[in-house]
Design a protein around this motif. Structure first.
Motif, mmCIF file in Angstrom:
data_model
loop_
_atom_site.group_PDB
_atom_site.id
_atom_site.type_symbol
_atom_site.label_atom_id
_atom_site.label_comp_id
_atom_site.label_asym_id
_atom_site.label_seq_id
_atom_site.Cartn_x
_atom_site.Cartn_y
_atom_site.Cartn_z
ATOM 1 N N ARG A 1 -10.176 3.485 -0.356
ATOM 2 C CA ARG A 1 -10.458 2.704 -1.574
ATOM 3 C C ARG A 1 -11.766 1.944 -1.423
ATOM 4 N NH1 ARG A 1 -4.831 -0.023 -2.768
ATOM 5 N NH2 ARG A 1 -3.973 1.497 -4.207
ATOM 6 N N GLU B 1 -4.791 -4.464 4.556
ATOM 7 C CA GLU B 1 -5.811 -5.402 4.078
ATOM 8 C C GLU B 1 -7.091 -5.183 4.880
ATOM 9 O OE1 GLU B 1 -4.766 -9.473 4.756
ATOM 10 O OE2 GLU B 1 -6.441 -10.229 3.566
ATOM 11 N N ILE C 1 -5.506 4.554 3.276
ATOM 12 C CA ILE C 1 -5.546 4.382 1.814
ATOM 13 C C ILE C 1 -6.472 3.215 1.455
ATOM 14 C CG2 ILE C 1 -4.173 3.631 -0.189
ATOM 15 C CD1 ILE C 1 -1.832 5.284 1.013
ATOM 16 N N GLU C 2 -6.305 2.091 2.170
ATOM 17 C CA GLU C 2 -7.160 0.923 1.880
ATOM 18 C C GLU C 2 -8.616 1.212 2.256
ATOM 19 O OE1 GLU C 2 -6.191 -1.416 0.092
ATOM 20 O OE2 GLU C 2 -4.018 -1.205 0.223
ATOM 21 N N ALA D 1 -1.288 4.119 5.564
ATOM 22 C CA ALA D 1 -1.513 2.933 4.725
ATOM 23 C C ALA D 1 -2.917 2.371 4.949
ATOM 24 C CB ALA D 1 -0.452 1.865 5.030
ATOM 25 N N TYR E 1 1.702 -3.075 4.168
ATOM 26 C CA TYR E 1 0.676 -3.821 3.437
ATOM 27 C C TYR E 1 -0.629 -3.749 4.216
ATOM 28 C CZ TYR E 1 4.373 -5.804 0.574
ATOM 29 O OH TYR E 1 5.415 -5.963 -0.291
ATOM 30 N N THR F 1 0.845 -1.198 0.000
ATOM 31 C CA THR F 1 0.000 0.000 0.000
ATOM 32 C C THR F 1 0.878 1.246 0.000
ATOM 33 O OG1 THR F 1 -1.534 -1.272 1.371
ATOM 34 C CG2 THR F 1 -1.938 1.096 1.198
#
Ligand SMILES: CC(C)(COP(=O)(O)OP(=O)(O)OC[C@H]1O[C@@H](n2cnc3c(N)ncnc32)[C@H](O)[C@@H]1OP(=O)(O)O)[C@@H](O)C(=O)NCCC(=O)NCCS
Length: 137
Positions: free
Chosen positions: A54, A85, A50-51, A47, A83, A19
């Motif tokens: 989205r 999730e 950001i996810e 990070a 990363y 990410t």
């Protein structure tokens, strides 16, 4: 979770795009010369956001950090990869797991899992009021 996301030393990066990826700089260090934990927390929050943005297709705010573990130190010069999730979706909230890895000595095989965190975001509208998370595409 992949093997590389469970163990800490000499791991391989997850097989997907990070990410967020950045170089730990001297200005990010604490008084002892290692990377300041607050800098890592900031990158984790970015990070995760950001996810969350989205997934919710819009603005989010951080409401809670429910887990945060610094497993290994980060050093100046490490290439840091975060990363994110999405692991849970509520009515207006969304929970993101963030795993952070450091590649040391400019060498991809010298890779360490340094941090694991779970961060909760709330999707908000223009007036900063919670809005429903839209259905997945
Ligand atoms: C986040 C915020 C908009 C929530 O507003 P609220 O009126 O408390 O909204 P709600 O009580 O309806 O909670 C909204 C969602 O957040 C969840 N939530 C609230 N507090 C939580 C907590 N401590 N931990 C986990 N989830 C939480 C609720 O369960 C709810 O989820 P759901 O809709 O999926 O069921 C508000 O608290 C806020 O603006 N906080 C500041 C956010 C901010 O500025 N962050 C940056 C800090 S620097």
């Amino acid at each position: 979770m992949e093997n590389s996301e469970r163990e800490t030393d000499n791991v391989r990066l997850p097989d997907r795009h990070p990410t967020l990826r950045l170089l730990a700089m001297p200005a990010d260090a604490n008084a002892s010369g290692d990377i300041f934990g607050g800098w890592i927390m900031s990158q984790v929050d970015i990070a995760g956001a950001i996810e969350a943005m989205r997934r919710t297709k819009g603005r989010v705010v951080t409401v809670a950090v429910t887990e945060f573990t610094f497993k290994k130190p980060v050093f100046v010069g490490d290439l840091v990869s975060c990363y994110g999730e999405v692991v849970k979706t509520g009515r207006t909230s969304i929970t993101v797991d963030v795993a952070v890895f450091a590649e040391r000595d400019r060498h991809p095989s010298n890779c360490v899992k340094v941090t694991e965190a779970k961060v909760v975001y709330v999707a908000v509208d223009e007036d900063r009021n919670p809005r429903p998370v839209p259905p997945p595409e």
